[in-house]
Every structure is written in C-alpha cells, then in structure tokens.
Design an enzyme around this catalytic site. Structure first.
Site, PDB file in Angstrom:
ATOM      1  CB  VAL A   1       5.383  -4.228  10.450  1.00  0.00           C
ATOM      2  CG1 VAL A   1       5.114  -5.927  10.126  1.00  0.00           C
ATOM      3  CG2 VAL A   1       5.769  -4.070  12.034  1.00  0.00           C
TER       4      VAL A   1
ATOM      5  CB  THR B   1      -1.179  -6.737  15.925  1.00  0.00           C
ATOM      6  OG1 THR B   1       0.225  -6.687  15.889  1.00  0.00           O
ATOM      7  CG2 THR B   1      -1.724  -7.469  17.252  1.00  0.00           C
TER       8      THR B   1
ATOM      9  CG  PHE C   1       6.814 -11.123  18.236  1.00  0.00           C
ATOM     10  CD1 PHE C   1       6.098 -10.685  19.571  1.00  0.00           C
ATOM     11  CD2 PHE C   1       6.779 -12.166  17.501  1.00  0.00           C
ATOM     12  CE1 PHE C   1       4.950 -11.698  19.564  1.00  0.00           C
ATOM     13  CE2 PHE C   1       5.769 -13.233  17.863  1.00  0.00           C
ATOM     14  CZ  PHE C   1       4.720 -12.849  18.978  1.00  0.00           C
TER      15      PHE C   1
ATOM     16  CG  PHE D   1       9.942  -3.859  28.676  1.00  0.00           C
ATOM     17  CD1 PHE D   1      10.712  -4.574  27.645  1.00  0.00           C
ATOM     18  CD2 PHE D   1       8.702  -3.418  28.264  1.00  0.00           C
ATOM     19  CE1 PHE D   1      10.576  -4.223  26.440  1.00  0.00           C
ATOM     20  CE2 PHE D   1       8.544  -3.047  26.673  1.00  0.00           C
ATOM     21  CZ  PHE D   1       9.542  -3.526  25.860  1.00  0.00           C
TER      22      PHE D   1
ATOM     23  CB  CYS E   1       2.652  -2.087  19.388  1.00  0.00           C
ATOM     24  SG  CYS E   1       3.110  -2.264  17.772  1.00  0.00           S
TER      25      CYS E   1
HETATM   26  P1  NAD Z   1       1.636   1.600   9.038  1.00  0.00           P
HETATM   27  O1  NAD Z   1       0.681   2.421   9.297  1.00  0.00           O
HETATM   28  O2  NAD Z   1       3.385   1.856   9.304  1.00  0.00           O
HETATM   29  O3  NAD Z   1       1.860   0.941   7.481  1.00  0.00           O
HETATM   30  C1  NAD Z   1       0.674   0.282   7.113  1.00  0.00           C
HETATM   31  C2  NAD Z   1       0.782   0.479   5.426  1.00  0.00           C
HETATM   32  O4  NAD Z   1      -0.068  -0.396   5.040  1.00  0.00           O
HETATM   33  C3  NAD Z   1       0.486   1.958   5.115  1.00  0.00           C
HETATM   34  O5  NAD Z   1       1.824   2.439   4.475  1.00  0.00           O
HETATM   35  C4  NAD Z   1      -0.812   1.668   4.363  1.00  0.00           C
HETATM   36  O6  NAD Z   1      -0.567   2.679   3.339  1.00  0.00           O
HETATM   37  C5  NAD Z   1      -0.448   0.468   3.709  1.00  0.00           C
HETATM   38  N1  NAD Z   1      -1.785  -0.400   3.441  1.00  0.00           N
HETATM   39  C6  NAD Z   1      -2.978  -0.214   3.951  1.00  0.00           C
HETATM   40  N2  NAD Z   1      -3.929  -0.834   3.179  1.00  0.00           N
HETATM   41  C7  NAD Z   1      -3.166  -1.225   2.286  1.00  0.00           C
HETATM   42  C8  NAD Z   1      -3.766  -2.040   0.910  1.00  0.00           C
HETATM   43  N3  NAD Z   1      -4.937  -2.459   0.910  1.00  0.00           N
HETATM   44  N4  NAD Z   1      -2.737  -2.189   0.088  1.00  0.00           N
HETATM   45  C9  NAD Z   1      -1.422  -1.867   0.045  1.00  0.00           C
HETATM   46  N5  NAD Z   1      -0.994  -0.908   1.071  1.00  0.00           N
HETATM   47  C10 NAD Z   1      -1.922  -0.921   2.389  1.00  0.00           C
HETATM   48  O7  NAD Z   1       1.742   0.370  10.423  1.00  0.00           O
HETATM   49  P2  NAD Z   1       2.936  -0.562  10.920  1.00  0.00           P
HETATM   50  O8  NAD Z   1       3.178   0.087  12.092  1.00  0.00           O
HETATM   51  O9  NAD Z   1       3.743  -1.312  10.033  1.00  0.00           O
HETATM   52  O10 NAD Z   1       1.880  -1.741  11.412  1.00  0.00           O
HETATM   53  C11 NAD Z   1       1.474  -2.879  10.631  1.00  0.00           C
HETATM   54  C12 NAD Z   1       0.871  -4.147  11.409  1.00  0.00           C
HETATM   55  O11 NAD Z   1       1.783  -4.432  12.324  1.00  0.00           O
HETATM   56  C13 NAD Z   1      -0.275  -3.465  12.678  1.00  0.00           C
HETATM   57  O12 NAD Z   1      -1.068  -4.420  12.812  1.00  0.00           O
HETATM   58  C14 NAD Z   1       0.717  -3.523  13.978  1.00  0.00           C
HETATM   59  O13 NAD Z   1      -0.060  -3.774  14.932  1.00  0.00           O
HETATM   60  C15 NAD Z   1       1.619  -4.702  13.596  1.00  0.00           C
HETATM   61  N6  NAD Z   1       2.994  -4.466  14.462  1.00  0.00           N
HETATM   62  C16 NAD Z   1       3.433  -3.150  14.388  1.00  0.00           C
HETATM   63  C17 NAD Z   1       4.748  -3.045  14.936  1.00  0.00           C
HETATM   64  C18 NAD Z   1       5.474  -1.822  14.959  1.00  0.00           C
HETATM   65  O14 NAD Z   1       6.668  -1.356  15.802  1.00  0.00           O
HETATM   66  N7  NAD Z   1       5.026  -0.732  14.296  1.00  0.00           N
HETATM   67  C19 NAD Z   1       5.499  -4.299  15.600  1.00  0.00           C
HETATM   68  C20 NAD Z   1       4.865  -5.233  15.498  1.00  0.00           C
HETATM   69  C21 NAD Z   1       3.494  -5.428  14.891  1.00  0.00           C
END
Ligand code: NAD
Length: 438
Positions: free
Chosen positions: A11, A122, A152, A252, A263
C-alpha cells in the site's frame, strides 16, 4: 505538496508512487534497509504490474525518493501517511497496532511544522484518536491534525485502482485537515472521482464494513456452490443469473477455494473482535470466517476424493500458489492450507507459480518448484489449479494429460469444464459447484 509515506509495502509504495505521479514531492520511508536499498538501486521489492515503470518515471522527475531516515522525510512535510502493517495480533484476532503506534511516536519527534498525520493502514475505530493522543503526549508542542484515509486498492491492479478509484474516503476533525487532504487528492477530484468526507470513526468503519461485505459475498457464493454440487445445479450459470441483477452485481460472485490474502482474513477477524468488545457480535462476519475455513477444508477433501483417498507416494502438481493472480503476495493464500495437507497425506507436491517462488519457498517447505505447467505435469498423478494466472487459463489440456501418469484435474477456479477435460483425455475432473466426473 511535500508528503512523507511511512511504510513502503504494497500500500505505502503504490500510494507514494502514485502521489508523486500526481505531482507531489514524496519521500517513502521504510525501516527495512533491504527494501530501501533495492528501491534506491531501481529495483522493486514487490511484484505489482506497472509499478517499476512508474517509479522510474517519478524518480527521474525528482519527485520521488526513498530513505530509512523517518525524521528527514517528515521534516517539512505537509502530510505524513502511516501505511505500516496491521496484522492479526496473536491469540485474540485484534488488529495489532504496534507498528502504527511506533510510527506515530517516531513521527511525533520528527514533526517540524504543521502537518496532517494520515492513517492509511486499516485500523479499528478509535485508532486515529489514539494516534493523536500518542503524538500529543510524545511531543506536546507538535502542531498537527490527524486524518483517516483507508485504502481500497487491490493487489495486482493497484495502480489503476489508486488512479481511478470508485471513491476516496477521508475522515477528518476540522476544515484545515480537510483542505490538506483535498489538495493531495485534487487530481482525482478534478477528474470527478468521488471523495467521501466523514468523521474519523466513520472512515475507519467504512474500511472494515467494505471488506467484511466483500468477504461475505465471496463466502456466500462458495456456500451456494457447495449446494449446487449436491442438487445438480451449475454455479457458473447461477452466478451469471444472479449477477445480472443490478442490486446484486456480478463482481465477487466467482466460486473458488475460499478467500485469502493480506486483508480479508485479518479484517474479518478484527471486525468480529471489535463487535465482541462492544457487545454487538458481528454474527454474519463470524459465520463468514467459519464457512471460509470449511471451504478450504472441503478443497482438500475434493482432491483426496478425486484420488480415491490414496495420496501416499503420489505426485500432485499444483498450478498457482499466490492468493490471487498478478501478485507475489502469499499471505493467507489457500495454498498454505491445501499444499501442507497434501504433503501430510503422503503426496509429493510440485509447484509452479509465475511470481510466488520468492515468498513461497520459505512458506511451503518440502515442495519441488518447477517453472512451467507441462514440467509440473510430467508423470504426475493429479493436477490442481489453485490460482487463475492468465498463463493457466489457456493450457493445452491434451498435452498435459499425455504427460501424466493418471490424468486427473482438480480445477478449483472453474477455468475449464468437464467437457474440455474429458475431450483432452482426463480420467477425473473436479471443480467447484458444477457436475464433475471421478
Ligand atoms: P506490508 O507488510 O506490505 O508493508 C508494511 C511496511 O511497513 C513494511 O515494509 C514494514 O517494514 C514497514 N514499516 C513498519 N513499521 C515501520 C516504521 N515504524 N517505519 C517505517 N516503516 C515501517 O503491508 P501492506 O500490505 O502494504 O499493508 C499496509 C496497511 O494497508 C495494512 O493496514 C493493510 O491492512 C492495509 N491495506 C492493504 C491492502 C493490500 O492489498 N495489501 C489494501 C488496502 C489496505
């Protein structure tokens, strides 16, 4: 506008890159130095179609950079986004807010002038207020507002989803923060994509409600598919007949091996937990979680039944292990339940996936990785389609069947039909919610 993006995962990276493409100056921060080193070297740590070219373009334009130094990125930023992970907390199903709160603490120390601290992760209702408290406590002089801006986008189509969203949701407490958010999303607003402005709690709730609803829709059609198998109906025809109703919609409604990914599993669990905490049980969501687990178990039984229950010493070729096509993400993928179950029953498992190997090697110990479906099928006793990558949609079934010891196909994404399989020489064919032959 100067933006800091904390967290450079699926994200954060996509959002940061797209904001820079809007024309903003974006610094993406991650505490994982390997990720930042890769990005600085022009490599992309995740697989997401179109992302590499967009990064290259915006780095070259001088609008996008990467760092592990959070304080330097936050210094002078008008908006600081938190896009760190919120996985399921061990033991209780709650969203684990450790990373969000740690980021908030760090941001508090680094703020130099007025900024909006925007939570994109999220997070449960109440988290943005908590972020505000954490920052105020850590740095009482900090001049800031908080905003909730849930994301989203779908992995595999993330850039298009970000650039052409159905809507952008922004939760704020005052006009000043609303104006900063409007400025950030101005390019989308100008192109008539709706921006829904709410209070903090509603924005937080919208994200969980939307994900739980989508997980419900998938689970509903999977349950109907199971009944179709018993009564002799065809789920593809049923889905089509249902989906043409504008009140239902056709998205869906594809039956499959159960939802997975980074998610839906964690967000449904978190919503159920929030409901329990507020003495308002989310009974539908709780049932969805249970039915989805049963759906996965049924997939293992399907494969076992197709092979007459004898997997010991048999070779099973699995096509696709990522939780869906066009991503390398393996989080909560159905393969993580199904493949170990096959190995547990004594099968040798061969796996092919266009992007899954890098993540999958550690998660699926004991499998043999090969690089194409025909190699996987060589002397195999069963072929299982788990993820509908495009390259598995137009396979030469005759060629596959000829290579196999026992031509048996478990098509868990309903890509082919019993007729296709029979014509190609498969002696067994099972799918979801349709007539099969074993
Ligand atoms: P991810 O695990 O791919 O990425 C998170 C990143 O944050 C990691 O690279 C981690 O090293 C970094 N991080 C953690 N703590 C940190 C800090 N203090 N400083 C700097 N970097 C830090 O996660 P994601 O899939 O991108 O999801 C992130 C959020 O977005 C979640 O809450 C998820 O629910 C939400 N989300 C994800 C999606 C999806 O499709 N992946 C879609 C919508 C919402």
């Amino acid at each position: 506008m100067k933006i800091a993006m904390i967290g450079t995962g699926y994200v954060g990276l996509v959002s940061g890159v797209c904001f820079s493409d809007f024309g903003h100056d974006v610094v993406c921060v991650d505490k994982n130095p390997d990720k930042i080193a890769m990005l600085e070297a022009g490599e992309v740590p995740i697989f997401e179609p179109g992302l590499e070219a967009l990064i290259e373009k915006n780095v070259a334009a001088g609008r996008l950079s990467f760092t592990t130094d959070l304080a330097a990125a936050v210094d002078g930023a008008e908006a600081v986004f938190i896009a760190v992970g919120t996985p399921t907390r061990r033991g209780d199903g709650h969203a684990d807010l450790t990373y969000v709160m740690a980021a908030a603490e760090e941001i508090a120390q680094a703020l130099t002038g007025y900024a909006v601290v925007v939570t994109k992760s999220t997070v449960p209702v109440g988290t943005n207020r908590q972020v505000k408290q954490v920052i105020s406590r850590a740095n009482p002089k900090a001049e800031f507002d908080v905003a909730s801006n849930p994301e989203f986008l779908r992995e595999g189509a993330a850039i298009d989803d970000f650039m052409r969203p159905d809507r952008v949701v922004v939760g704020v407490q005052n006009d000043r923060a609303a104006q900063v958010m409007a400025e950030i999303y101005r390019p989308l607003f100008l192109r008539d994509f709706p921006i829904v402005t709410t209070d903090l709690e509603s924005a937080e709730m919208i994200k969980y409600a939307a994900n739980a609803f989508l997980a419900t829709k998938i689970t509903f059609i999977n349950e109907i598919a199971a009944l179709c198998e018993r009564v002799g109906a065809d789920i593809k025809q049923v889905s089509k007949g249902m989906g043409l109703d504008g009140r239902i919609g056709n998205k869906f409604l594809h039956a499959g091996p159960g939802y997975g990914g980074s998610c839906f599993p964690k967000d449904t669990k978190a919503l159920a937990r929030i409901g329990q905490d507020y003495s308002m049980p989310m009974q539908i969501t709780e049932t969805v979680i249970k039915v989805n687990e049963e759906t996965r178990r049924r997939m293992v039984e399907k494969i076992m039944d197709m092979m007459d229950g004898h997997l010991a010493g048999k070779t099973v070729a699995v096509l696709g292990v990522t939780f869906k096509p066009n991503t390398d993400d393996m989080r909560e993928a159905p393969s993580l339940t199904i493949v170990p179950a096959l190995i547990g029953a004594g099968a040798r498992v061969r796996v092919v996936d266009p992007q899954g190997r890098r993540e999958g090697e550690a998660l699926l110990p004991g499998v043999q990785w090969v690089d194409d479906a025909y190699k996987a099928a060589q002397k195999a006793d069963a072929l299982v389609i788990l993820t509908e990558w495009n390259e598995f949609r137009a396979l030469d079934l005759k060629r596959l069947a000829r290579k196999m010891t026992t031509p048996a196909l478990a098509d868990l994404r309903n890509i082919y039909s019993a007729r296709d399989a029979k014509r190609a020489g498969f002696v067994h064919y099972v799918s979801i919610g349709r007539s099969d032959y074993t």
